[in-house]
Write a protein that holds these residues in place. Structure first.
Motif, PDB file in Angstrom:
ATOM      1  N   SER A  13      83.615 -32.820  42.391  1.00 32.16           N
ATOM      2  CA  SER A  13      83.284 -31.411  42.545  1.00 32.16           C
ATOM      3  C   SER A  13      81.958 -31.279  43.258  1.00 32.16           C
ATOM      4  CB  SER A  13      83.233 -30.708  41.183  1.00 32.16           C
ATOM      5  OG  SER A  13      82.212 -31.244  40.362  1.00 32.16           O
ATOM      6  N   GLY A  14      81.649 -30.055  43.661  1.00 37.61           N
ATOM      7  CA  GLY A  14      80.408 -29.815  44.387  1.00 37.61           C
ATOM      8  C   GLY A  14      79.679 -28.595  43.888  1.00 37.61           C
ATOM      9  N   PRO A  15      79.367 -28.521  42.572  1.00 34.46           N
ATOM     10  CA  PRO A  15      78.580 -27.381  42.102  1.00 34.46           C
ATOM     11  C   PRO A  15      77.266 -27.330  42.861  1.00 34.46           C
ATOM     12  CG  PRO A  15      78.534 -29.154  40.485  1.00 34.46           C
ATOM     13  CD  PRO A  15      79.581 -29.507  41.494  1.00 34.46           C
ATOM     14  N   MET A  16      76.879 -26.150  43.295  1.00 28.78           N
ATOM     15  CA  MET A  16      75.748 -26.040  44.212  1.00 28.78           C
ATOM     16  C   MET A  16      74.395 -26.017  43.504  1.00 28.78           C
ATOM     17  SD  MET A  16      77.217 -23.412  47.086  1.00 28.78           S
ATOM     18  CE  MET A  16      75.908 -23.782  48.280  1.00 28.78           C
ATOM     19  N   ALA A  17      73.406 -26.480  44.220  1.00 22.71           N
ATOM     20  CA  ALA A  17      72.024 -26.458  43.755  1.00 22.71           C
ATOM     21  C   ALA A  17      71.126 -26.306  44.970  1.00 22.71           C
ATOM     22  CB  ALA A  17      71.688 -27.738  42.996  1.00 22.71           C
ATOM     23  N   LEU A  18      69.855 -26.035  44.712  1.00 21.52           N
ATOM     24  CA  LEU A  18      68.868 -25.924  45.781  1.00 21.52           C
ATOM     25  C   LEU A  18      68.043 -27.203  45.827  1.00 21.52           C
ATOM     26  CD1 LEU A  18      67.436 -24.037  47.901  1.00 21.52           C
ATOM     27  CD2 LEU A  18      65.783 -23.544  46.068  1.00 21.52           C
ATOM     28  N   PHE A  19      68.194 -27.954  46.907  1.00 22.77           N
ATOM     29  CA  PHE A  19      67.364 -29.121  47.145  1.00 22.77           C
ATOM     30  C   PHE A  19      66.155 -28.635  47.950  1.00 22.77           C
ATOM     31  CE2 PHE A  19      71.660 -30.534  46.563  1.00 22.77           C
ATOM     32  CZ  PHE A  19      71.567 -31.746  45.870  1.00 22.77           C
ATOM     33  N   TYR A  20      64.949 -28.961  47.491  1.00 19.06           N
ATOM     34  CA  TYR A  20      63.768 -28.476  48.197  1.00 19.06           C
ATOM     35  C   TYR A  20      62.715 -29.570  48.334  1.00 19.06           C
ATOM     36  CZ  TYR A  20      61.372 -28.047  43.677  1.00 19.06           C
ATOM     37  OH  TYR A  20      60.789 -28.324  42.453  1.00 19.06           O
ATOM     38  N   ASN A  21      61.950 -29.492  49.415  1.00 16.79           N
ATOM     39  CA  ASN A  21      60.909 -30.478  49.689  1.00 16.79           C
ATOM     40  C   ASN A  21      59.637 -30.054  48.948  1.00 16.79           C
ATOM     41  OD1 ASN A  21      58.772 -32.024  50.909  1.00 16.79           O
ATOM     42  ND2 ASN A  21      60.181 -32.487  52.594  1.00 16.79           N
ATOM     43  N   LYS A  22      59.385 -30.695  47.815  1.00 15.17           N
ATOM     44  CA  LYS A  22      58.238 -30.337  46.975  1.00 15.17           C
ATOM     45  C   LYS A  22      56.917 -30.549  47.712  1.00 15.17           C
ATOM     46  CE  LYS A  22      56.300 -31.209  42.363  1.00 15.17           C
ATOM     47  NZ  LYS A  22      54.895 -31.407  42.815  1.00 15.17           N
ATOM     48  N   LYS A  23      56.859 -31.572  48.533  1.00  8.12           N
ATOM     49  CA  LYS A  23      55.629 -31.845  49.278  1.00  8.12           C
ATOM     50  C   LYS A  23      55.279 -30.666  50.179  1.00  8.12           C
ATOM     51  CE  LYS A  23      53.616 -35.160  52.546  1.00  8.12           C
ATOM     52  NZ  LYS A  23      53.850 -36.406  53.341  1.00  8.12           N
ATOM     53  N   VAL A  24      56.279 -30.122  50.856  1.00  7.68           N
ATOM     54  CA  VAL A  24      56.059 -28.978  51.742  1.00  7.68           C
ATOM     55  C   VAL A  24      55.715 -27.731  50.924  1.00  7.68           C
ATOM     56  CG1 VAL A  24      57.156 -27.407  53.391  1.00  7.68           C
ATOM     57  CG2 VAL A  24      57.542 -29.874  53.569  1.00  7.68           C
ATOM     58  N   PHE A  25      56.458 -27.502  49.854  1.00  4.44           N
ATOM     59  CA  PHE A  25      56.204 -26.323  49.018  1.00  4.44           C
ATOM     60  C   PHE A  25      54.797 -26.371  48.424  1.00  4.44           C
ATOM     61  CE2 PHE A  25      60.406 -25.238  49.793  1.00  4.44           C
ATOM     62  CZ  PHE A  25      60.817 -24.118  49.082  1.00  4.44           C
ATOM     63  N   ASP A  26      54.391 -27.533  47.965  1.00  9.36           N
ATOM     64  CA  ASP A  26      53.050 -27.663  47.387  1.00  9.36           C
ATOM     65  C   ASP A  26      51.972 -27.465  48.453  1.00  9.36           C
ATOM     66  OD1 ASP A  26      54.187 -28.165  44.954  1.00  9.36           O
ATOM     67  OD2 ASP A  26      53.799 -30.340  44.962  1.00  9.36           O
TER      68      ASP A  26
ATOM     69  N   TYR B   4      51.924 -25.612  51.065  1.00  6.92           N
ATOM     70  CA  TYR B   4      51.718 -24.218  51.444  1.00  6.92           C
ATOM     71  C   TYR B   4      51.730 -23.273  50.242  1.00  6.92           C
ATOM     72  CZ  TYR B   4      52.470 -26.103  56.085  1.00  6.92           C
ATOM     73  OH  TYR B   4      52.366 -26.849  57.246  1.00  6.92           O
ATOM     74  N   LYS B   5      51.651 -23.868  49.020  1.00 10.61           N
ATOM     75  CA  LYS B   5      51.581 -23.086  47.782  1.00 10.61           C
ATOM     76  C   LYS B   5      52.712 -22.056  47.692  1.00 10.61           C
ATOM     77  CE  LYS B   5      46.567 -23.570  47.156  1.00 10.61           C
ATOM     78  NZ  LYS B   5      46.454 -24.655  48.165  1.00 10.61           N
ATOM     79  N   ILE B   6      53.921 -22.559  47.928  1.00 14.34           N
ATOM     80  CA  ILE B   6      55.115 -21.720  47.859  1.00 14.34           C
ATOM     81  C   ILE B   6      55.837 -21.993  46.546  1.00 14.34           C
ATOM     82  CG2 ILE B   6      57.347 -21.182  48.913  1.00 14.34           C
ATOM     83  CD1 ILE B   6      56.139 -22.068  51.596  1.00 14.34           C
ATOM     84  N   ALA B   7      56.128 -20.950  45.796  1.00 11.64           N
ATOM     85  CA  ALA B   7      56.849 -21.097  44.528  1.00 11.64           C
ATOM     86  C   ALA B   7      58.326 -21.334  44.798  1.00 11.64           C
ATOM     87  CB  ALA B   7      56.674 -19.840  43.675  1.00 11.64           C
ATOM     88  N   VAL B   8      58.948 -22.130  43.962  1.00 15.21           N
ATOM     89  CA  VAL B   8      60.385 -22.387  44.111  1.00 15.21           C
ATOM     90  C   VAL B   8      61.131 -21.086  43.830  1.00 15.21           C
ATOM     91  CG1 VAL B   8      62.355 -23.712  43.284  1.00 15.21           C
ATOM     92  CG2 VAL B   8      60.083 -24.764  43.380  1.00 15.21           C
ATOM     93  N   PRO B   9      61.918 -20.592  44.777  1.00 16.72           N
ATOM     94  CA  PRO B   9      62.589 -19.290  44.602  1.00 16.72           C
ATOM     95  C   PRO B   9      63.687 -19.335  43.544  1.00 16.72           C
ATOM     96  CG  PRO B   9      63.346 -20.358  46.611  1.00 16.72           C
ATOM     97  CD  PRO B   9      62.208 -21.188  46.090  1.00 16.72           C
ATOM     98  N   THR B  10      63.732 -18.278  42.734  1.00 15.43           N
ATOM     99  CA  THR B  10      64.787 -18.152  41.728  1.00 15.43           C
ATOM    100  C   THR B  10      65.823 -17.115  42.124  1.00 15.43           C
ATOM    101  OG1 THR B  10      63.525 -16.516  40.470  1.00 15.43           O
ATOM    102  CG2 THR B  10      63.206 -18.830  39.885  1.00 15.43           C
ATOM    103  N   THR B  11      65.509 -16.315  43.151  1.00 15.43           N
ATOM    104  CA  THR B  11      66.465 -15.341  43.691  1.00 15.43           C
ATOM    105  C   THR B  11      66.495 -15.489  45.204  1.00 15.43           C
ATOM    106  OG1 THR B  11      64.868 -13.555  44.064  1.00 15.43           O
ATOM    107  CG2 THR B  11      65.867 -13.712  41.848  1.00 15.43           C
TER     108      THR B  11
ATOM    109  N   ALA C 130      66.635 -27.810  42.213  1.00 16.67           N
ATOM    110  CA  ALA C 130      66.472 -26.613  41.389  1.00 16.67           C
ATOM    111  C   ALA C 130      67.791 -25.857  41.365  1.00 16.67           C
ATOM    112  CB  ALA C 130      65.365 -25.722  41.961  1.00 16.67           C
ATOM    113  N   PRO C 131      67.973 -24.948  40.410  1.00 13.81           N
ATOM    114  CA  PRO C 131      69.188 -24.135  40.404  1.00 13.81           C
ATOM    115  C   PRO C 131      69.299 -23.313  41.683  1.00 13.81           C
ATOM    116  CG  PRO C 131      68.072 -23.977  38.293  1.00 13.81           C
ATOM    117  CD  PRO C 131      67.124 -24.688  39.226  1.00 13.81           C
ATOM    118  N   LEU C 132      70.497 -23.033  42.102  1.00 11.80           N
ATOM    119  CA  LEU C 132      70.722 -22.186  43.269  1.00 11.80           C
ATOM    120  C   LEU C 132      70.106 -20.816  43.009  1.00 11.80           C
ATOM    121  CD1 LEU C 132      72.345 -22.619  45.949  1.00 11.80           C
ATOM    122  CD2 LEU C 132      74.226 -21.375  44.868  1.00 11.80           C
TER     123      LEU C 132
END
Length: 445
Positions: free
Chosen positions: A158-171, A173-180, A300-302
């Motif tokens: 199966s392929g339940p979806m999730a959000l893969f994000y580059n923590k190094k980039v987010f950190d 530029y001080k970007i919070a992981v989006p929840t919406t 992170a969750p989608l």
């Protein structure tokens, strides 16, 4: 694991063009009704032995086949794995049409099952006992292999979806992981402003990705009842997707890079593509395709369309089916059940496959697995939660392969011209309706 070739099935109408209203199996009535096969019948077949020809691209089946043969020494599994993508489906359709050379077991992506079952190209496995396995699987995959009380295969992955994000980039530029998805849009703006060479994601138009996000948003563009079909992308839930994605396109916040290309892998590796919303089968692709970014990415969750909503969707995944013209159906079913419900599941999961089975998804070992690539994160906890939150009322068209093949000629124009996404979806709808009618479907306007 999802293959990159699912969007390359253009021009393959597959078995839907073999004649609606007539059996596609050379006049055989094997697929017309439900066969009744007892556990004793299956055991007798295993004791007698024989050869089971399996057409599949899934690498973990090699170990499963070897283990199955050790358990049942009189059975030989002939694993044919060189075909992939359009070649796999073309070969299967041609064999069914000719009435010869059909494998005993065929791997099918979930979106393609309907077009084979509709023309009686697949065996209804409920008579083999498959219907009793419903509770063993997560809702999305089980819904994909069933039609009413008929079961046309057992879910393989199966392929339940999730959000893969580059923590190094987010950190950085001080970007919070989006929840919406609204927060995702804000994150996209902040990132691109901070670094004009960096994008929140890549997207040049992908049918599977689009339908997955529509699925998550609650849109149900396809309604299928046999040869009666309705196609409608104009509902309010579809607008949730188009409103956000149109802004991402208009503001040039998406990297104009096509997935699975060298540039895509490069972008995932150097941080210029900062997120990827896709199925839980992706980790192995990160490890093999982007090894230099190990430790930088997290899961992170989608993002939700409405704050607090936990709805997710599937992206990719496939089942093992038994074609109606299979010669050794009892042995074929025994292998399918072993691989997708029995001991073979644990073997496949140990080699990196993402399961569709509840037992594995809830096991302490599975949930507690740490992923060094994702900084030691227990990513399976997120994937399993996603799988549990997939609505089970999604439908694909019986000619989804064709519909996907014309996506870039319709919706895809929104990514390269002034066409609006809503207009692109309407064009996709109209073209799909036209094709359906030409193939003999009754399409509700």
């Amino acid at each position: 694991m999802r293959r990159r070739t699912s969007r390359l099935l253009g021009g393959i109408a597959l078995v839907t063009s073999l004649a609606l209203g007539a059996t596609a199996c050379g006049g055989s009535d094997d697929g017309a009704g439900t066969e009744s096969v007892s556990a004793e019948d299956i055991q007798a077949a295993l004791d007698k032995g024989g050869t089971v020809t399996v057409w599949s691209w899934e690498p973990t089946l090699k170990t499963v086949a070897a283990d199955f043969q050790k358990k049942h020494p009189k059975v030989k599994i002939n694993l044919v794995s060189e075909r992939s993508g359009d070649k796999h489906y073309t070969a299967l359709s041609n064999a069914i049409s000719a009435g010869k050379g059909v494998p005993d077991v065929a791997q099918l992506e979930y979106f393609s099952i309907g077009q084979y079952s509709l023309t009686e190209g697949l065996t209804d496995l409920s008579g083999f006992g498959a219907d009793k396995l419903a509770s063993a699987y997560t809702p999305g995959p089980w819904n994909a292999v069933t039609e009413g009380d008929k079961v046309y295969g057992l879910p393989m992955d199966s392929g339940p979806m999730a959000l893969f994000y580059n923590k190094k980039v987010f950190d950085k530029y001080k970007i919070a992981v989006p929840t919406t998805w609204d927060e995702y849009l804000d994150a996209a703006r902040k990132l691109h402003k901070a670094d004009p060479k960096a994008y929140i994601a890549n997207d040049t138009g992908d049918a599977g990705f689009t339908t997955s996000l529509l699925w998550q948003a609650g849109s149900r563009p396809y309604k299928v009842d046999g040869t009666n079909v309705k196609i409608d992308f104009g509902d309010a839930n579809a607008k949730k997707f188009t409103d956000v994605w149109q802004k991402l396109i208009d503001e040039k916040l998406l990297a104009p890079v096509t997935s699975w290309t060298d540039d895509w892998y490069k972008g995932l590796g150097d941080g210029s593509i900062a997120t990827l919303s896709t199925g839980a089968w992706m980790p192995a692709n990160f490890e093999s395709g982007v090894p230099n970014a190990s430790g930088q990415w997290r899961v992170a969750p989608l993002p939700a369309w409405t704050q607090g909503d936990k709805a997710s969707a599937e992206n990719g995944g496939s089942a093992l089916t038994v074609p109606a013209l299979a010669k050794n159906k009892e042995l074929a079913y025994a292998f399918v059940e072993y691989a997708n419900s029995g001991e073979g599941v644990a073997s496949r999961v140990s080699e990196g496959a993402f399961p569709a089975t509840q037992a594995e998804l809830k096991s302490t070992e599975f949930l507690g697995k740490e992923f060094p690539y994702f900084g030691g994160q227990k990513a399976n906890e997120i994937f399993a939660a996603s799988a549990a939150n997939v609505a089970d009322d999604w439908s694909y068209l019986p000619f989804q392969a064709y519909a996907n093949s014309i996506f870039n000629d319709t919706v895809g124009k929104a990514y390269i011209s002034g066409t609006r996404l809503e207009d692109g979806l309407k064009a996709w709808q109209d073209a799909s309706v036209k094709y359906g009618e030409e193939q003999g479907f009754t399409v509700e306007k």
